[in-house]
Design a protein around this motif. Structure first.
Motif, PDB file in Angstrom:
ATOM      1  N   SER A 133       0.760  -1.121  -0.081  1.00 54.93           N
ATOM      2  CA  SER A 133       0.137  -0.143  -0.073  1.00 54.93           C
ATOM      3  C   SER A 133       0.791   1.272   0.057  1.00 54.93           C
ATOM      4  CB  SER A 133      -0.993  -0.042   1.362  1.00 54.93           C
ATOM      5  OG  SER A 133      -0.316  -0.039   2.241  1.00 54.93           O
ATOM      6  N   LEU A 134       2.342   1.135   0.249  1.00 53.94           N
ATOM      7  CA  LEU A 134       3.101   2.458   0.292  1.00 53.94           C
ATOM      8  C   LEU A 134       4.019   2.542  -0.707  1.00 53.94           C
ATOM      9  CD1 LEU A 134       4.011   2.003   4.147  1.00 53.94           C
ATOM     10  CD2 LEU A 134       2.594   3.710   3.145  1.00 53.94           C
ATOM     11  N   VAL A 135       3.626   1.612  -1.881  1.00 52.14           N
ATOM     12  CA  VAL A 135       4.443   1.590  -2.890  1.00 52.14           C
ATOM     13  C   VAL A 135       3.731   2.192  -4.163  1.00 52.14           C
ATOM     14  CG1 VAL A 135       5.442   0.289  -4.834  1.00 52.14           C
ATOM     15  CG2 VAL A 135       5.351  -0.388  -2.558  1.00 52.14           C
ATOM     16  N   SER A 136       4.163   3.328  -4.810  1.00 52.90           N
ATOM     17  CA  SER A 136       3.875   4.040  -5.823  1.00 52.90           C
ATOM     18  C   SER A 136       4.596   3.684  -7.238  1.00 52.90           C
ATOM     19  CB  SER A 136       3.734   5.596  -5.661  1.00 52.90           C
ATOM     20  OG  SER A 136       4.296   6.134  -4.688  1.00 52.90           O
ATOM     21  N   THR A 137       4.068   3.458  -8.158  1.00 57.88           N
ATOM     22  CA  THR A 137       4.715   2.817  -9.334  1.00 57.88           C
ATOM     23  C   THR A 137       4.865   3.416 -10.493  1.00 57.88           C
ATOM     24  OG1 THR A 137       3.568   0.860  -8.769  1.00 57.88           O
ATOM     25  CG2 THR A 137       4.791   0.581 -10.723  1.00 57.88           C
ATOM     26  N   ILE A 138       5.965   3.686 -11.157  1.00 57.85           N
ATOM     27  CA  ILE A 138       6.197   4.523 -12.335  1.00 57.85           C
ATOM     28  C   ILE A 138       6.739   3.399 -13.303  1.00 57.85           C
ATOM     29  CG2 ILE A 138       7.407   6.287 -13.422  1.00 57.85           C
ATOM     30  CD1 ILE A 138       7.762   7.606 -10.801  1.00 57.85           C
ATOM     31  N   TYR A 139       5.899   3.555 -14.491  1.00 53.00           N
ATOM     32  CA  TYR A 139       6.177   2.756 -15.661  1.00 53.00           C
ATOM     33  C   TYR A 139       6.980   3.241 -16.707  1.00 53.00           C
ATOM     34  CZ  TYR A 139       2.486  -0.194 -13.674  1.00 53.00           C
ATOM     35  OH  TYR A 139       1.863  -1.136 -12.675  1.00 53.00           O
ATOM     36  N   VAL A 140       8.062   2.764 -17.015  1.00 52.86           N
ATOM     37  CA  VAL A 140       8.618   3.334 -18.589  1.00 52.86           C
ATOM     38  C   VAL A 140       8.908   2.438 -19.467  1.00 52.86           C
ATOM     39  CG1 VAL A 140      10.852   4.676 -19.013  1.00 52.86           C
ATOM     40  CG2 VAL A 140      10.145   4.493 -16.566  1.00 52.86           C
TER      41      VAL A 140
ATOM     42  N   SER B 178       0.385  13.878  -4.889  1.00 49.38           N
ATOM     43  CA  SER B 178      -0.999  13.215  -4.796  1.00 49.38           C
ATOM     44  C   SER B 178      -1.113  11.743  -4.061  1.00 49.38           C
ATOM     45  CB  SER B 178      -1.655  13.212  -6.123  1.00 49.38           C
ATOM     46  OG  SER B 178      -1.141  11.984  -7.083  1.00 49.38           O
ATOM     47  N   GLU B 179      -0.112  10.901  -4.372  1.00 46.86           N
ATOM     48  CA  GLU B 179       0.194   9.752  -3.734  1.00 46.86           C
ATOM     49  C   GLU B 179       0.246   9.914  -2.270  1.00 46.86           C
ATOM     50  OE1 GLU B 179       0.772   6.222  -4.857  1.00 46.86           O
ATOM     51  OE2 GLU B 179      -0.729   6.934  -6.208  1.00 46.86           O
ATOM     52  N   ARG B 180       1.059  10.764  -1.815  1.00 46.37           N
ATOM     53  CA  ARG B 180       1.408  11.156  -0.424  1.00 46.37           C
ATOM     54  C   ARG B 180       0.117  11.514   0.026  1.00 46.37           C
ATOM     55  NH1 ARG B 180       6.958  14.415  -0.389  1.00 46.37           N
ATOM     56  NH2 ARG B 180       8.305  12.597  -0.729  1.00 46.37           N
ATOM     57  N   ALA B 181      -0.672  12.268  -0.406  1.00 39.38           N
ATOM     58  CA  ALA B 181      -2.028  12.828   0.002  1.00 39.38           C
ATOM     59  C   ALA B 181      -2.853  11.742   0.657  1.00 39.38           C
ATOM     60  CB  ALA B 181      -2.699  13.963  -0.643  1.00 39.38           C
TER      61      ALA B 181
ATOM     62  N   LYS C  89       7.338   8.663   5.329  1.00 37.32           N
ATOM     63  CA  LYS C  89       8.623   8.453   5.060  1.00 37.32           C
ATOM     64  C   LYS C  89       9.227   6.942   4.543  1.00 37.32           C
ATOM     65  CE  LYS C  89       9.680   7.994   9.974  1.00 37.32           C
ATOM     66  NZ  LYS C  89       8.551   8.392  10.594  1.00 37.32           N
ATOM     67  N   TYR C  90       7.995   6.008   4.916  1.00 39.09           N
ATOM     68  CA  TYR C  90       8.228   4.585   4.196  1.00 39.09           C
ATOM     69  C   TYR C  90       7.594   4.451   2.821  1.00 39.09           C
ATOM     70  CZ  TYR C  90       8.921   3.949   9.362  1.00 39.09           C
ATOM     71  OH  TYR C  90       9.188   4.076  10.600  1.00 39.09           O
ATOM     72  N   MET C  91       7.368   5.621   2.461  1.00 42.76           N
ATOM     73  CA  MET C  91       6.712   5.262   0.869  1.00 42.76           C
ATOM     74  C   MET C  91       7.934   5.040  -0.050  1.00 42.76           C
ATOM     75  SD  MET C  91       3.570   7.958   0.575  1.00 42.76           S
ATOM     76  CE  MET C  91       3.632   7.617  -1.252  1.00 42.76           C
ATOM     77  N   THR C  92       7.573   3.845  -0.999  1.00 35.44           N
ATOM     78  CA  THR C  92       8.646   3.758  -1.952  1.00 35.44           C
ATOM     79  C   THR C  92       8.083   3.847  -3.380  1.00 35.44           C
ATOM     80  OG1 THR C  92       9.255   1.837  -0.273  1.00 35.44           O
ATOM     81  CG2 THR C  92      10.216   1.672  -2.592  1.00 35.44           C
ATOM     82  N   THR C  93       9.110   4.238  -4.064  1.00 35.38           N
ATOM     83  CA  THR C  93       8.635   4.481  -5.636  1.00 35.38           C
ATOM     84  C   THR C  93       9.264   3.242  -6.398  1.00 35.38           C
ATOM     85  OG1 THR C  93       8.818   6.812  -5.114  1.00 35.38           O
ATOM     86  CG2 THR C  93       8.597   6.053  -7.520  1.00 35.38           C
ATOM     87  N   SER C  94       8.456   2.647  -7.025  1.00 35.42           N
ATOM     88  CA  SER C  94       9.043   1.511  -7.853  1.00 35.42           C
ATOM     89  C   SER C  94       9.114   1.910  -9.185  1.00 35.42           C
ATOM     90  CB  SER C  94       8.044   0.204  -7.300  1.00 35.42           C
ATOM     91  OG  SER C  94       8.215  -0.874  -8.462  1.00 35.42           O
ATOM     92  N   ILE C  95       9.957   1.666  -9.889  1.00 40.05           N
ATOM     93  CA  ILE C  95      10.384   2.123 -11.194  1.00 40.05           C
ATOM     94  C   ILE C  95      10.311   0.805 -11.900  1.00 40.05           C
ATOM     95  CG2 ILE C  95      12.043   3.247 -12.859  1.00 40.05           C
ATOM     96  CD1 ILE C  95      12.956   5.108 -10.640  1.00 40.05           C
ATOM     97  N   LYS C  96       9.311   0.516 -12.680  1.00 36.89           N
ATOM     98  CA  LYS C  96       9.349  -0.475 -13.662  1.00 36.89           C
ATOM     99  C   LYS C  96       9.496  -0.063 -15.114  1.00 36.89           C
ATOM    100  CE  LYS C  96       5.951  -3.086 -10.931  1.00 36.89           C
ATOM    101  NZ  LYS C  96       4.770  -3.925 -10.690  1.00 36.89           N
ATOM    102  N   ALA C  97      10.654  -0.263 -15.459  1.00 39.81           N
ATOM    103  CA  ALA C  97      11.315   0.354 -16.655  1.00 39.81           C
ATOM    104  C   ALA C  97      11.719  -1.064 -17.522  1.00 39.81           C
ATOM    105  CB  ALA C  97      12.347   1.167 -16.624  1.00 39.81           C
TER     106      ALA C  97
ATOM    107  N   ILE D 106      12.002  16.178  -4.609  1.00 38.23           N
ATOM    108  CA  ILE D 106      11.020  16.341  -3.486  1.00 38.23           C
ATOM    109  C   ILE D 106      10.971  15.355  -2.339  1.00 38.23           C
ATOM    110  CG2 ILE D 106       8.996  17.213  -5.283  1.00 38.23           C
ATOM    111  CD1 ILE D 106       8.287  14.158  -5.430  1.00 38.23           C
ATOM    112  N   ASN D 107      12.358  15.146  -2.378  1.00 37.68           N
ATOM    113  CA  ASN D 107      12.620  13.986  -1.144  1.00 37.68           C
ATOM    114  C   ASN D 107      11.998  12.724  -1.008  1.00 37.68           C
ATOM    115  OD1 ASN D 107      14.595  14.759   0.435  1.00 37.68           O
ATOM    116  ND2 ASN D 107      13.393  15.433   2.109  1.00 37.68           N
ATOM    117  N   ALA D 108      11.858  12.347  -2.240  1.00 35.12           N
ATOM    118  CA  ALA D 108      10.930  10.785  -2.253  1.00 35.12           C
ATOM    119  C   ALA D 108      12.113   9.974  -2.617  1.00 35.12           C
ATOM    120  CB  ALA D 108       9.987  10.629  -3.526  1.00 35.12           C
ATOM    121  N   LEU D 109      12.897   9.650  -1.407  1.00 35.32           N
ATOM    122  CA  LEU D 109      14.302   8.831  -1.731  1.00 35.32           C
ATOM    123  C   LEU D 109      14.334   7.414  -1.847  1.00 35.32           C
ATOM    124  CD1 LEU D 109      16.347  11.208   0.597  1.00 35.32           C
ATOM    125  CD2 LEU D 109      16.066  11.523  -1.727  1.00 35.32           C
ATOM    126  N   LYS D 110      13.381   6.773  -1.373  1.00 28.52           N
ATOM    127  CA  LYS D 110      13.366   5.201  -1.436  1.00 28.52           C
ATOM    128  C   LYS D 110      12.911   4.786  -2.832  1.00 28.52           C
ATOM    129  CE  LYS D 110      12.313   2.524   1.935  1.00 28.52           C
ATOM    130  NZ  LYS D 110      11.493   1.876   3.349  1.00 28.52           N
TER     131      LYS D 110
END
Lengths: 155, 205
Positions: free
Chosen positions: A61-68, A99-102, A110-118, A137-141
């Protein structure tokens, strides 16, 4: 007429009462072991790179995904970035993360992770641009999604 | 009066309903667990003090747009060589660590490297710099990241086996299962002994 009735001819129907039980068992197995598919991919199917030193991504639930990847339209060249069912520009990534953080609790941010699916054919430049935006924007994970262990298939 | 036979309830439609649900779940869900290489990006800060780093403490890896890898500016290598090179570089232990908490630097007593004075001083000082071209393919980039990660993991693993008779992987798993403080201390010690310092300078345009 004789006292003993003659037995009915033909076989009795096979009881199917246990069939639903079996199917329900299967159903529960799938319900427990799978996750809902979140987004429809607008890009070409992503071929993930392989890696051996991987970590499982926890707290879904704390993962936001970016597809490339490449656009489905063959005429459009270059890497496209997709989040949440739409293709966006690199510049829009901060607003996506905000918007994900909101949607999350403040202490979870601070536990949110961005998963890059490239795609493994994507250019590193695109990935570095995304990383730069995330840093701003300090989304470091981040986690670079991989599949398989044969790293020779990467290049 | 004749006993009426118990007629069975037809449960056939129940199976249909269950099948319907099952098919719905089969279609809308995915089975795979997401796994990947995790990284923590460096924080963005405006006033980073200029740190002078000795050239010998940096392992330069450059990848060009043809996916060719150059180490230290003059050696072209294969991806599979990187792990070895990185391990030799990190584990060299040719000098003293950085002074910490007022204590003077110490030599690396757990390193098994060649102690080459022209290579890195101490694992805590060894920096791996990975510079890639914008046109490098992502697969190659991930492979190199993977090899660097593998080098650190192997070194930590070696130290873990020597010190705690457990592999680093096992320790991580134990910590996840039990969450005990003792294991956390061990893991932190291993991480501190071989800290991962990877720098990614601006890509070549």
């Amino acid at each position: 007429m004789s006292k003993f009735k003659k037995k009915k001819k033909g076989l009795p129907a096979i009881s199917t009462a246990s069939l639903p039980d079996i199917v329900f068992m299967l159903l529960f197995f799938f319900m427990v072991s799978t996750t809902m598919r979140e987004t429809d991919l607008l890009l070409q199917p992503i071929k993930f790179p392989s890696a051996t030193e991987v970590k499982k991504l926890e707290h879904k639930s704390l993962v936001s995904t970016i597809y490339v990847g490449k656009s489905k339209d063959a005429r459009i060249s270059g890497d496209k970035i997709q989040v949440n069912d739409k293709i966006i520009d690199v510049k829009d990534i901060p607003s996506f993360i905000f918007s994900e953080r909101a949607l999350r609790k403040e202490e979870e941010v601070k536990y949110m992770t961005t998963s890059i699916k490239a795609d493994k054919e994507a250019n590193v430049g695109t990935i570095l641009d995304i990383k730069e935006q995330l840093r701003d924007i300090n989304a470091l994970k981040v986690s670079f999604s991989t599949k398989g262990t044969n790293i020779r298939s990467n290049y | 009066m004749a006993r009426r036979e118990n007629s069975e309830i037809n449960a056939g439609s129940m199976a249909d309903i269950a099948f319907l649900l099952l098919i719905f779940f089969l279609v809308t869900t995915t089975m795979d667990v997401d796994s990947g290489i995790s990284r923590k990006l460096p924080e963005k800060s405006e006033d980073t003090p200029e740190v002078v780093i000795k050239e010998k403490n940096i392992l330069d890896i450059v990848v060009n747009r043809n996916n060719q890898i150059l180490v230290e500016g003059d050696r072209q290598v294969q991806v599979t060589d990187i792990k070895r090179i990185a391990m030799d570089f990190i584990d060299n232990g040719g000098g003293l660590s950085a002074p910490k908490d007022g204590k003077p630097g110490e030599p690396c007593d757990y390193c098994k490297g060649a102690k080459d004075p022209s290579s890195s001083d101490h694992p805590s000082k060894a920096i791996i710099s990975l510079q890639s071209d914008r046109g490098t393919t992502y697969g190659m980039y991930i492979s190199i990241q993977n090899e660097i990660e593998a080098a650190y993991n192997e070194l930590r693993n070696r130290l873990a086996l020597q010190k705690y008779k457990r592999s680093y992987k096992d320790l991580l798993r134990d910590y996840k299962d039990s969450g005990s403080k003792k294991i956390k201390e061990k893991i932190d010690f291993l991480k501190e002994s071989y800290p991962q310092i990877i720098s990614e300078p601006e890509p070549i345009k």
